[in-house]
Design an enzyme around this catalytic site. Sequence first.
Site, short mmCIF file in Angstrom:
data_model
loop_
_atom_site.label_atom_id
_atom_site.label_comp_id
_atom_site.label_asym_id
_atom_site.label_seq_id
_atom_site.Cartn_x
_atom_site.Cartn_y
_atom_site.Cartn_z
N GLY A 1 -5.10 -2.54 4.51
CA GLY A 1 -4.36 -3.65 3.90
C GLY A 1 -5.01 -5.00 4.13
O GLY A 1 -5.09 -5.83 3.22
N ARG A 2 -5.48 -5.25 5.34
CA ARG A 2 -6.07 -6.56 5.65
C ARG A 2 -7.46 -6.73 5.05
O ARG A 2 -8.05 -7.81 5.11
CB ARG A 2 -6.11 -6.76 7.16
CG ARG A 2 -6.85 -5.69 7.93
CD ARG A 2 -6.56 -5.80 9.43
NE ARG A 2 -7.10 -4.67 10.20
CZ ARG A 2 -6.50 -3.51 10.35
NH1 ARG A 2 -5.33 -3.29 9.75
NH2 ARG A 2 -7.04 -2.55 11.08
N GLU B 1 10.28 -5.30 4.23
CA GLU B 1 10.40 -6.68 3.75
C GLU B 1 10.08 -6.77 2.26
O GLU B 1 10.76 -7.47 1.50
CB GLU B 1 9.45 -7.60 4.54
CG GLU B 1 9.77 -7.73 6.01
CD GLU B 1 9.04 -6.71 6.86
OE1 GLU B 1 8.95 -6.93 8.09
OE2 GLU B 1 8.58 -5.66 6.32
N LYS C 1 0.83 -1.20 0.00
CA LYS C 1 0.00 0.00 0.00
C LYS C 1 0.87 1.25 0.00
O LYS C 1 0.66 2.18 -0.78
CB LYS C 1 -0.93 -0.02 1.20
CG LYS C 1 -1.90 1.15 1.26
CD LYS C 1 -2.86 1.00 2.43
CE LYS C 1 -3.82 2.18 2.51
NZ LYS C 1 -4.77 2.03 3.64
N LYS D 1 8.81 -1.49 14.30
CA LYS D 1 9.54 -1.14 13.07
C LYS D 1 10.52 0.00 13.33
O LYS D 1 11.64 0.00 12.81
CB LYS D 1 8.56 -0.74 11.97
CG LYS D 1 7.64 -1.85 11.49
CD LYS D 1 6.71 -1.32 10.40
CE LYS D 1 5.73 -2.36 9.92
NZ LYS D 1 4.81 -1.83 8.89
N GLU E 1 -5.29 -7.64 14.38
CA GLU E 1 -4.77 -6.33 13.95
C GLU E 1 -5.89 -5.29 13.96
O GLU E 1 -5.65 -4.12 14.26
CB GLU E 1 -4.15 -6.42 12.56
CG GLU E 1 -3.40 -5.15 12.16
CD GLU E 1 -2.52 -5.33 10.94
OE1 GLU E 1 -1.36 -5.75 11.09
OE2 GLU E 1 -3.02 -5.07 9.82
N HIS F 1 -6.34 -34.03 16.45
CA HIS F 1 -5.19 -34.83 16.88
C HIS F 1 -4.03 -33.94 17.34
O HIS F 1 -2.90 -34.41 17.45
CB HIS F 1 -4.74 -35.75 15.74
CG HIS F 1 -5.78 -36.76 15.36
ND1 HIS F 1 -5.80 -38.03 15.89
CD2 HIS F 1 -6.84 -36.68 14.53
CE1 HIS F 1 -6.83 -38.69 15.39
NE2 HIS F 1 -7.47 -37.89 14.56
#
Length: 510
Positions: A244-245, A189, A183, A472, A330, A360
């Site tokens: 963003g999400r 990253e 965005k 950050k 978030e 399990h």
Amino acid sequence: MSSKPDSNNVHSAQNLHGSIPNGAHTAVDVVLDTAYQGIDSNNWSDLFKLARKSELPEFIADMFAGKHINQSEDRPALHSALRNLSKSPVILDGQDVMPAVTDVWRRIEALCNKWVGVTDVIHIGIGGSDFGPRLAIEALAHVPDIESRGMRMHFLANIDTAELARILDRAQPNSTRVIIVSKSFTTLETTMNAKAVVAWLKDNNCTKGQIAKALFAVTANVPAAKEFGIADDHIFPFWDWVGGRYSVWSAVGLPIALQYGFKTFEEFLAGAHAMDLHFKNAPLENNLPVIMALALLYQQEKHGIKAYAAIPYADALDWFPKWLQQLDMESNGKSVGKDGKPVKYSSPVVFGSAGSNAQHSYFQLFHQGPEIIPIDFIAVRKPMSARPESLAHHRILLSNCLAQAQALAHGKTDSNPNNVYPGKRPSNLLLLPELNAFYLGALLALYENRAGTLGALWNINSFDQPGVEYGKVLAKPIEKALASGSDQVVANESVDAITAERINFLNSNS
């Protein structure tokens, strides 16, 4: 643009046969059964009164009207416009956003039609730029007879070069396309991984022209994408009014269209749009996102729950809980409300994985642990393969899903304390008629709208994420100290004494 499914009537052939269970609700042929929540009619009445007192109907109307409900950033939260296939006007500050959204749809379809001879696509993004498209690609790969263009879709998110190396070892440089999704187009990253992939293309003798042809961007920061070297007609915009999400419905979802065709992408949008119309128009008492939100709030009030689990009894949805973790935690993992005051409740911890594998693994805790952890059981009525044994296998899968919910609800007494199941463990059952692009879109929009509803009930802004930024900021001086190679770093205003010791240890052993 190709013909679009009607978001109100699409997949009408999949309408449910027979009556739904008592106390269950349905929207877009998705069934929500809350019978094991332990909430009686008086409790429900009180919950709906609370929703109205919290001005939930006004919140829903304001969200779809483009009001600036993201108060801290003075923005609306208009992700619903990205899947508004009706193209009905969506007004933001006096301007209809739909022409711009429609133009992106046109460009996505055009790219699908002309993108041939591509063997590999490397989608570079992290967080909201990664989870949604990755989930959709993984889930839809299991749809029998789905159109697939034969490309290998690689998702590169982690800064750890192990992921980068694994992808580059498989991809063919001369027939690879790269989609950089950010965005802000400043995410560390993503930009570092993008530079590494460009270097790989150069190292494999790709010309400047070939590299320019290979690079695409999806961003709200078009100038930064241009500065990176991406051609204007290779940049797909989305907007600052999209979190963003919540962005998989934008050009962030480009891999879905490229991998499975634009019609499949439209069906994905159509399912979400249909769920939006339900959320916008249904009365609270029949509104699936609202009912799910109120049930979770009830369990917080009654049991003080700190976590809940989402268990999809469909291997295709194994990535769903990971997507949901970001959406919920978030959006709503905050201790301060919109009024700046501490809140009583916020997002529980979210976890989960595909059933029956999860049985399990950690279901022991659900059944006999001291904490009560509500569960969303998600099941699909139709099997996800055409194998001859699929029906028999699917019956076992569904029987396990139903049995676990029953066992958690009722428990079991025994003279041996070790064999006692306390019971009264709440759960929802969500049933999809089948798993395809339409119902995947409906499922994701259901949870997105539930997240917004919970924020309104908790008085939390579900559309910002200030807590993500602090780490950050601190990482920059630490990275500088690590790059120095010195094992004599001392504590300062940016690096505390414990972190300084750790840096010195790492540098002395590098």
